[in-house]
Design a protein around this motif. Structure first.
Motif, PDB file in Angstrom:
ATOM      1  N   VAL A   1       0.861  -1.190   0.000  1.00  0.00           N
ATOM      2  CA  VAL A   1       0.000   0.000   0.000  1.00  0.00           C
ATOM      3  C   VAL A   1       0.891   1.232   0.000  1.00  0.00           C
ATOM      4  O   VAL A   1       1.825   1.337   0.811  1.00  0.00           O
ATOM      5  N   SER A   2       0.652   2.137  -0.929  1.00  0.00           N
ATOM      6  CA  SER A   2       1.435   3.375  -1.017  1.00  0.00           C
ATOM      7  C   SER A   2       0.551   4.569  -0.682  1.00  0.00           C
ATOM      8  O   SER A   2      -0.684   4.503  -0.780  1.00  0.00           O
ATOM      9  N   SER A   3       1.182   5.659  -0.292  1.00  0.00           N
ATOM     10  CA  SER A   3       0.416   6.845   0.091  1.00  0.00           C
ATOM     11  C   SER A   3       1.219   8.096  -0.229  1.00  0.00           C
ATOM     12  O   SER A   3       2.448   8.060  -0.361  1.00  0.00           O
ATOM     13  N   VAL A   4       0.507   9.205  -0.361  1.00  0.00           N
ATOM     14  CA  VAL A   4       1.134  10.492  -0.615  1.00  0.00           C
ATOM     15  C   VAL A   4       0.283  11.568   0.049  1.00  0.00           C
ATOM     16  O   VAL A   4      -0.947  11.447   0.144  1.00  0.00           O
ATOM     17  N   ALA A   5       0.932  12.599   0.554  1.00  0.00           N
ATOM     18  CA  ALA A   5       0.235  13.721   1.180  1.00  0.00           C
ATOM     19  C   ALA A   5       0.980  15.003   0.841  1.00  0.00           C
ATOM     20  O   ALA A   5       2.207  14.993   0.659  1.00  0.00           O
ATOM     21  N   GLN A   6       0.241  16.097   0.756  1.00  0.00           N
ATOM     22  CA  GLN A   6       0.881  17.371   0.435  1.00  0.00           C
ATOM     23  C   GLN A   6       0.044  18.528   0.949  1.00  0.00           C
ATOM     24  O   GLN A   6      -1.186  18.512   0.880  1.00  0.00           O
TER      25      GLN A   6
END
Length: 253
Positions: free
Chosen positions: A184-189
């Motif tokens: 599972v991959s994730s990104v936040a900004q």
């Protein structure tokens, strides 16, 4: 040719050039957009300020992945604020192309609108005559969730721990964050006009809401006005959310 005519001609040429280019890049995919209900008068000083601001955003995006501008006017209602931000892993070249496409789409989507915002996969552009620079805003703009899948309890715990890690600060300012665990991959900004503490606050809010609304979904996206969080299980994410996904959003300014 007058300055205003020159700027308008540039914007028109930009729109023709960008719209004619191939649209295969995932960074160009539309996520959401919205326009102010207030309109400006064509040929007015406000229109020239909009053209000047959008031109400045496009030019600056070839040099940096974030910038904001203020176009001042003798009358406060004609003063204009704007910014762009690209995804943190984009090169300056990719950022410049994404912002150019976003500006061309804003010109069509928000024709004669006093304010507008557009989010593509790779970049975000916004302008308005009401100042929003440096103002924290946790209004939910959009969420999309993939199909429910059979996470076991350990997988759910690992995914939630990964998302929580994205919202954990170490005292430094990190507006762009990525994570991955167990497929599972994730990104936040955050939008970079926020302070470090405001960024933390926005991401914590977005992460909490995303875990609630998307639960055991294969992928999920949640955008607040000044930050976003996304996760996806390997091979499960739908680029545009069509088909098995379900979403909720609005384009209010």
């Amino acid at each position: 040719m007058s300055k205003i005519s020159t700027v308008k001609a540039f914007i028109a040429l930009l729109a023709i050039t960008v719209l004619a280019a191939p649209t295969t890049s995932s960074t160009d995919s539309f996520v959401f957009g919205g326009c102010s209900q207030l309109k400006f008068t064509p040929g007015s000083p406000y229109e020239s300020n909009v053209n000047l601001l959008l031109t400045s955003l496009v030019n600056s995006a070839t040099l940096t992945t974030y910038s904001n501008f203020t176009v001042k006017s003798p009358t406060s209602q004609d003063t204009l604020y704007g910014l762009f931000q690209c995804r943190g892993d984009l090169s300056n070249g990719d950022c410049g192309r994404c912002v150019a496409r976003a500006v061309s789409q804003l010109g069509t989507l928000c024709l004669d609108s006093s304010g507008g915002a557009l989010q593509l996969e790779g970049c975000f552009v916004k302008y308005d005559n009401a100042t929003f620079l440096g103002v924290e805003d946790k209004t939910e703009v959009l969420h999309k969730c993939g199909p429910l899948i059979g996470y076991d309890s350990d997988e759910m715990n690992r995914r939630d721990a990964m998302l929580d890690y994205l919202g954990t600060g170490d005292g430094s300012y990190k507006p762009f964050r990525v994570g991955g665990v167990g497929g599972v991959s994730s990104v936040a900004q955050c939008v970079q006009d926020l302070s470090a503490s405001e960024c933390q606050d926005c991401l914590s809010e977005a992460i909490g809401r995303l875990k609630t609304v998307c639960g055991a979904a294969a992928w999920g996206d949640l955008y607040l006005a000044k930050c976003y969080v996304r996760f996806s299980k390997a091979g499960a994410y739908s680029q545009d959310g069509n088909g098995n996904g379900n979403g909720n959003g609005n384009g209010k300014q």
